[in-house]
Scaffold this active site. Structure first.
Site, PDB file in Angstrom:
ATOM      1  N   GLY A  49       0.863  -1.180   0.000  1.00 40.22           N
ATOM      2  CA  GLY A  49       0.000   0.000   0.000  1.00 40.22           C
ATOM      3  C   GLY A  49       0.892   1.221   0.000  1.00 40.22           C
ATOM      4  CD  GLU A  50       2.492   5.836  -0.274  1.00 42.43           C
ATOM      5  OE1 GLU A  50       2.376   5.335  -1.412  1.00 42.43           O
ATOM      6  OE2 GLU A  50       3.558   6.292   0.153  1.00 42.43           O
ATOM      7  CB  CYS A  81       5.020  -4.044  -1.385  1.00 40.54           C
ATOM      8  SG  CYS A  81       5.508  -2.810  -2.568  1.00 40.54           S
ATOM      9  CB  ILE A 137       2.956  -2.376  -7.328  1.00 39.59           C
ATOM     10  CG1 ILE A 137       2.309  -3.577  -8.034  1.00 39.59           C
ATOM     11  CG2 ILE A 137       2.190  -1.088  -7.616  1.00 39.59           C
ATOM     12  CD1 ILE A 137       0.915  -3.916  -7.521  1.00 39.59           C
ATOM     13  NE  ARG A 138       5.033   4.887  -6.909  1.00 42.48           N
ATOM     14  CZ  ARG A 138       4.699   5.756  -5.949  1.00 42.48           C
ATOM     15  NH1 ARG A 138       3.548   5.665  -5.353  1.00 42.48           N
ATOM     16  NH2 ARG A 138       5.521   6.703  -5.617  1.00 42.48           N
ATOM     17  CG  HIS A 173       1.955  -6.339  -4.178  1.00 39.56           C
ATOM     18  ND1 HIS A 173       0.905  -5.887  -3.433  1.00 39.56           N
ATOM     19  CD2 HIS A 173       2.760  -5.270  -4.378  1.00 39.56           C
ATOM     20  CE1 HIS A 173       1.047  -4.600  -3.187  1.00 39.56           C
ATOM     21  NE2 HIS A 173       2.174  -4.195  -3.753  1.00 39.56           N
ATOM     22  CD  GLU A 175      -0.784  -8.799  -2.172  1.00 37.44           C
ATOM     23  OE1 GLU A 175       0.315  -9.373  -2.281  1.00 37.44           O
ATOM     24  OE2 GLU A 175      -0.898  -7.569  -2.234  1.00 37.44           O
TER      25      GLU A 175
END
Ligand code: GLN
Length: 204
Positions: A49-50, A81, A137-138, A173, A175
């Protein structure tokens, strides 16, 4: 047999997907938003997430100390992540970002190419029979690992899955593809719990 009791930190990010993967494996899953929700759990997953948002919420809800205590008492934690960033001891260039410091890692946020750079790659993970499709992802990049940290997978030479004791971190990730092998490995090998046999798992 009793199903493993697993929490998913549900402050922000991709927690529902982790929940579904863990439920497919027969775990008894609880969303964790407050320290009291950690009670009685075998393991906790911190999703992607962030990390800055998650860190702020973690602090606001008193979860930093609670998660550290959870690990000190033998609980297992897996960060994916943004979750890996929160687990690291050192976040490059961001000494003030709140973090759990559970693994001796130096990690750099958004460090694979440009800010938006995201990609998928097959990753060989120690203990898995065939490569695992990692979704980056990033993703953060692990720059250094301490002596007590095992590197379980690399991508282009960089560690992308690392573990020490009951703590696991992956910068990708795991999942999002429906492949539950890493969730299964986390529960059985890192958390040390048994999974119900496939015929005793309720289909989700
Ligand atoms: N870039 C995010 C961060 O630094 C992590 C990205 C992710 O979790 N997919 O928090």
């Amino acid at each position: 047999m009793t199903a493993p009791r697993v929490g998913v930190l549900a402050l922000q990010g991709a927690f529902r997907e982790h929940r579904r993967a863990l439920e497919r494996l027969g775990a008894n899953v609880r969303e964790v938003r407050l320290p009291a929700h950690l009670e009685g759990l075998d393991a906790v997953v911190i999703p992607g997430g962030e990390s800055t948002t998650m860190a702020k919420l973690m602090r606001a809800y008193d979860l930093e100390a609670a998660l550290r205590t959870f690990v000190e008492r033998g609980g297992a934690v897996w960060g994916t992540c943004a979750g890996a960033i929160l687990i690291a001891r050192t976040i490059q260039g961001r000494p003030d970002q709140p973090r759990l410091g559970l693994l001796d890692l130096t990690i750099a946020r958004n460090a694979y190419g440009r800010q938006v750079a995201s990609f998928e790659a097959d990753v060989d993970v120690v203990g898995l029979d065939a490569p695992f499709r990692g979704v980056f992802i990033r993703a953060p990049r692990i720059l250094e690992v301490g002596d007590d940290v095992d590197v379980l997978a690399r991508h282009d030479g960089d560690p992308v899955a690392v573990a020490s004791g009951r703590v696991l971190a992956t910068v990708f990730h795991a999942e999002l593809t429906g492949d539950d092998r890493l969730h299964a490995a986390f529960l059985t090998r890192i958390a040390g719990v048994a999974l119900p046999p496939p015929n005793e798992r309720t289909p989700s």
